[in-house]
Design a protein around this motif. Structure first.
Motif, PDB file in Angstrom:
ATOM      1  N   LEU A  56      -1.578   7.321  -3.523  1.00 33.89           N
ATOM      2  CA  LEU A  56      -2.876   6.899  -2.994  1.00 33.89           C
ATOM      3  C   LEU A  56      -3.914   6.684  -4.091  1.00 33.89           C
ATOM      4  O   LEU A  56      -4.891   5.967  -3.887  1.00 33.89           O
TER       5      LEU A  56
ATOM      6  N   ARG B 141       1.757   0.142   4.596  1.00 33.91           N
ATOM      7  CA  ARG B 141       2.386  -1.002   3.939  1.00 33.91           C
ATOM      8  C   ARG B 141       2.483  -0.851   2.434  1.00 33.91           C
ATOM      9  O   ARG B 141       3.302  -1.491   1.796  1.00 33.91           O
ATOM     10  N   HIS B 142       1.581  -0.062   1.868  1.00 33.42           N
ATOM     11  CA  HIS B 142       1.567   0.007   0.408  1.00 33.42           C
ATOM     12  C   HIS B 142       1.946   1.393  -0.122  1.00 33.42           C
ATOM     13  O   HIS B 142       3.015   1.552  -0.687  1.00 33.42           O
TER      14      HIS B 142
ATOM     15  N   ARG C 175       5.298   3.189   1.360  1.00 30.20           N
ATOM     16  CA  ARG C 175       6.534   2.519   0.928  1.00 30.20           C
ATOM     17  C   ARG C 175       6.953   2.967  -0.455  1.00 30.20           C
ATOM     18  O   ARG C 175       8.119   3.208  -0.723  1.00 30.20           O
ATOM     19  N   ASN C 176       5.962   3.074  -1.335  1.00 31.78           N
ATOM     20  CA  ASN C 176       6.277   3.504  -2.698  1.00 31.78           C
ATOM     21  C   ASN C 176       6.631   4.978  -2.756  1.00 31.78           C
ATOM     22  O   ASN C 176       7.490   5.382  -3.530  1.00 31.78           O
TER      23      ASN C 176
ATOM     24  N   ILE D 284      10.392   5.994  -1.662  1.00 27.46           N
ATOM     25  CA  ILE D 284      11.572   5.634  -2.465  1.00 27.46           C
ATOM     26  C   ILE D 284      12.182   6.858  -3.157  1.00 27.46           C
ATOM     27  O   ILE D 284      13.379   7.120  -3.022  1.00 27.46           O
TER      28      ILE D 284
END
Ligand SMILES: Nc1ncnc2c1ncn2[C@@H]1O[C@H](COP(=O)(O)OP(=O)(O)OP(=O)(O)O)[C@@H](O)[C@H]1O
Ligand code: SF4
Ligand SMILES: [Mg+2]
Lengths: 319, 338
Positions: free
Chosen positions: A213, A234-235, A238-239, A242
């Motif tokens: 964030l 969405r941002h 998602r990261n 992983i």
């Protein structure tokens, strides 16, 4: 991509063989004599020493260790892991019929873990240092610190004995059966195993999302006019999810250990139950077979993780 | 709603603070300047002078900071009191930002194309996916991306720094903003690429007719691109005016120092005069003029009385400075060389 997968598989096979040697030697080095374990102490009398020697000869336990290993390895290549010293049944068959229940239990538990950890970790990250965050932290710590066998016993007491809602043991009702029946048997052990796994995963999702964030690309997404919900899902999320793939895979052995315990508590007919019995009876072939199955499971999970990583993270170069 | 008598953007006595473990950092302390439609305003100042915090405040992107004073009006509307939803409809549409580091400013797991499409579709809900895609490829081509259609599908790590910044610029101009904010858009790039990206920025500005707030350490860039310049020091604006006036006749000792610290063609390198000392702590800024510990002209009054920004000179363009003794400064450097 194909070359990458093939390379990973080859590496895993080598690791697997090394694990096999290690396990084989370790089990043989353990104190105690399996042949004696097969005989009830009251049956031990004069002349049984000769019988024991005969059995040892028969089972090949008197051969040099290398010979024993070579014999075992060649058999293993054909899928023959030997027979149980106790029940005389083939080990591979014994394990195979218990693999399914264990995988069912673990994958359901993993699903439950993720269903709890991702939303809870996300909320804790967004509302960090608020009461919601603290409550999530307390919950995570709670499920980590309460032993799962204890939770299992409490759950059986409440839901089976007191409320009578759920069956307390086994995987299906004798004579009954069907999907719902299995599901009813599955709920308690899977939920408890899943809860235990959700604790650390929630902390991980929270931490990793907080890091993301503050990333520059999150600010870019905000500067574009994205709503907070969009920016997070969405941002940032998602990261942050992983690396979760790796965390899950690292936790598989721990989860399996948890499953072994819960299989005992709930008499779940999985590999854990079989393994515990084999260890107390020094049933070498079964122990070695179990260890190999576990090793294979862990290696396969790692392989899946590697491939999944290469698929979801465009930065991973697989060439 | 559009108040034509007021400049496009008015920053009025802005003050932003950060609470840290060491105390309250007064990152911006009474910054004030305006930007007119279509004009390019350069903001310069040493590291830590509050340039980025000021720029980010415009779109409300300073997360941990607190705005303690002042107003930011865009087309007459105070952006600070706007409901979140209305502010979002301005972000990326009427006001767009280009950040310093294109390596980290783009989402690594989303293709460049989708990131531009997102910018387009966030502000035009009726735009179809296919139309947005075509428009995004058009934009990539516009910023000089060879083979734009193929580039559309690639991820940021497949781009060089310069190409990423081009993509950022494409994204910023996607919705035809009336104000572009570029925070050191070339600092993170190779020297050889910097000029290209600046040229592109100029083209983009001409294309969109967007007013531009250009933050940079490079006075040469300001001289070349900007109409007006704002000099910041310790969270305040110490001098502002049109570029030629400020650079040929600076009326603040700090600006003089900045200009003298530049390498120039008509001087030997060993004649560089970096400003002695370092910027003051923003935790406990010195009383009076914040520049007094480093100022060659400082005297008692400077240590007690804070100089306010006031109009100086008699030129037609408004030239303001915050120095008690501005009139004592002789006209110094006459040209700026890159
Ligand atoms: N999140 C934050 N928390 C605490 N202090 C901050 C924060 N962001 C900025 N600051 C402080 O505010 C001051 C102004 O920072 P700012 O980033 O605006 O400087 P700048 O002029 O853009 O510098 P640079 O040229 O290095 O980019 C600095 O002293 C910085 O340390
Ligand atoms: S007010 Fe005083 S200290 Fe400040 S710049 Fe002017 S002369 Fe220097
Ligand atoms: Mg900055």
């Amino acid at each position: 991509m194909t070359a990458f997968v093939v390379r990973r598989i080859l590496v895993n096979i080598i690791v697997f063989i090394l694990i096999g040697i290690g396990v084989f030697l370790l089990v043989r080095a353990a104190p105690g004599d399996p042949v004696r374990m097969m005989i009830r102490p009251e049956d031990l009398q004069e002349g049984s020493e000769a019988f024991i020697q005969g059995r040892r000869e028969e089972l090949g336990l008197n051969d040099p260790i290398l010979v024993q290993y070579a014999r075992w390895f060649l058999d293993a290549l054909t899928g023959d892991l030997g027979s149980s010293f106790i029940s005389r049944q083939p080990v591979s068959g014994l394990l195979a019929e218990r693999l399914g229940p264990t995988i069912l239990l673990m994958s359901t538990a993993l699903g439950i873990s993720l269903l709890i950890a991702i939303p809870l970790g996300t909320v804790a990250a967004i509302r960090r240092n608020t009461s919601v965050d603290y409550a999530a932290a307390a919950l995570s710590l709670g499920v980590i610190s309460i032993p799962s066998f204890f939770l299992g016993i409490v759950a059986i007491y409440v839901f089976s004995l007191q409320l009578g809602w759920l069956p307390s043991s086994g995987m299906s009702t004798p004579g009954g059966g069907g999907g719902t029946d299995v599901l009813q048997h599955l709920i308690m052990p899977a939920a408890i195993l899943g809860l235990a796994g959700a604790g650390p995963l929630t902390r991980y999702v929270r931490g990793s999302l907080i890091d993301e964030l503050s990333a520059d690309y999150v600010r870019t997404a905000e500067a574009k006019g994205g709503s907070p919900a969009r920016v997070v899902t969405r941002h940032a999320l998602r990261n942050s999810l992983i690396p979760l793939i790796t965390i899950i895979m690292i936790n598989i052995p721990q989860m399996l250990a948890g499953a072994v315990v819960l299989e005992q508590v709930f008499a779940w007919p999985g590999m854990g139950q079989l393994a515990v019995r084999a260890v107390t009876q020094q049933d070498y072939p079964v122990i070695v077979g179990f260890a190999l199955y576990v090793a294979a499971l862990v290696l396969i999970c790692n392989l899946i993780a590697d491939i999944a990583y290469a698929i979801v993270d465009p930065r991973v170069k697989v060439s | 709603m559009d108040d034509n008598t007021e400049p496009l953007l008015v920053i009025d006595d802005l003050a932003v603070e950060f609470r840290t473990d060491e105390g309250v950092v007064k990152a911006v302390d009474g910054a004030a300047f305006t930007i007119d439609r279509g004009e390019i305003v350069g903001v310069v100042g040493e590291s830590g002078s509050g340039k980025s915090v000021t720029a980010m405040s415009i779109l409300g992107l300073v997360k941990s900071g607190r705005r303690v004073r002042g107003a930011i009006r865009f087309r007459g509307r105070d952006l600070g009191t706007l409901p979140a939803k209305e502010l979002r409809s301005i972000r990326g549409a009427e006001i767009a930002m280009i950040f310093q580091d294109p390596m980290t400013a783009l989402n690594p797991v989303v293709t460049i194309g989708r990131q531009i499409v997102e910018a387009l579709r966030l502000h035009d809900k009726r735009l179809s996916k296919a139309a947005a895609r075509d428009r995004a490829i058009e934009l990539l081509a516009l910023v000089g991306m060879p083979d734009a259609a193929a580039r559309f599908k690639q991820f940021p790590h497949e781009f060089s720094g310069g190409m990423r910044q081009r993509a950022m610029i494409a994204m910023a101009i996607a919705n035809g903003p009336s104000l572009l904010i570029a925070d050191e858009p070339t600092t993170a790039l190779d020297v050889t690429i910097q000029a290209q990206v600046l040229d592109l920025l100029k083209v983009a500005q001409q294309e969109t007719q967007a007013a531009t707030l250009l933050i940079t350490h490079d006075l040469g860039v300001v001289a070349e691109l900007a109409d007006r310049v704002v000099v910041m020091y310790a969270g305040r604006v110490v001098e502002q005016g049109d570029v030629t006036t400020v650079f040929t006749a600076p009326r603040h000792p700090y600006t003089v120092g900045l200009l003298e610290s530049l390498p120039r063609l008509d001087r030997d390198v060993d004649e560089l005069h970096p400003i002695p000392g370092s910027p003051p702590s923003l935790l406990a800024p010195p009383p009076g003029c914040p520049f007094h510990p480093r100022c060659p002209l400082a005297r008692d009054r400077c240590r007690t009385e804070r100089p306010e920004l006031r109009v100086v000179g008699n030129g037609t363009a408004v030239h303001r400075t915050a120095c008690h003794f501005a009139e004592e400064l002789a006209a110094v450097p006459t040209e700026v060389t890159r």
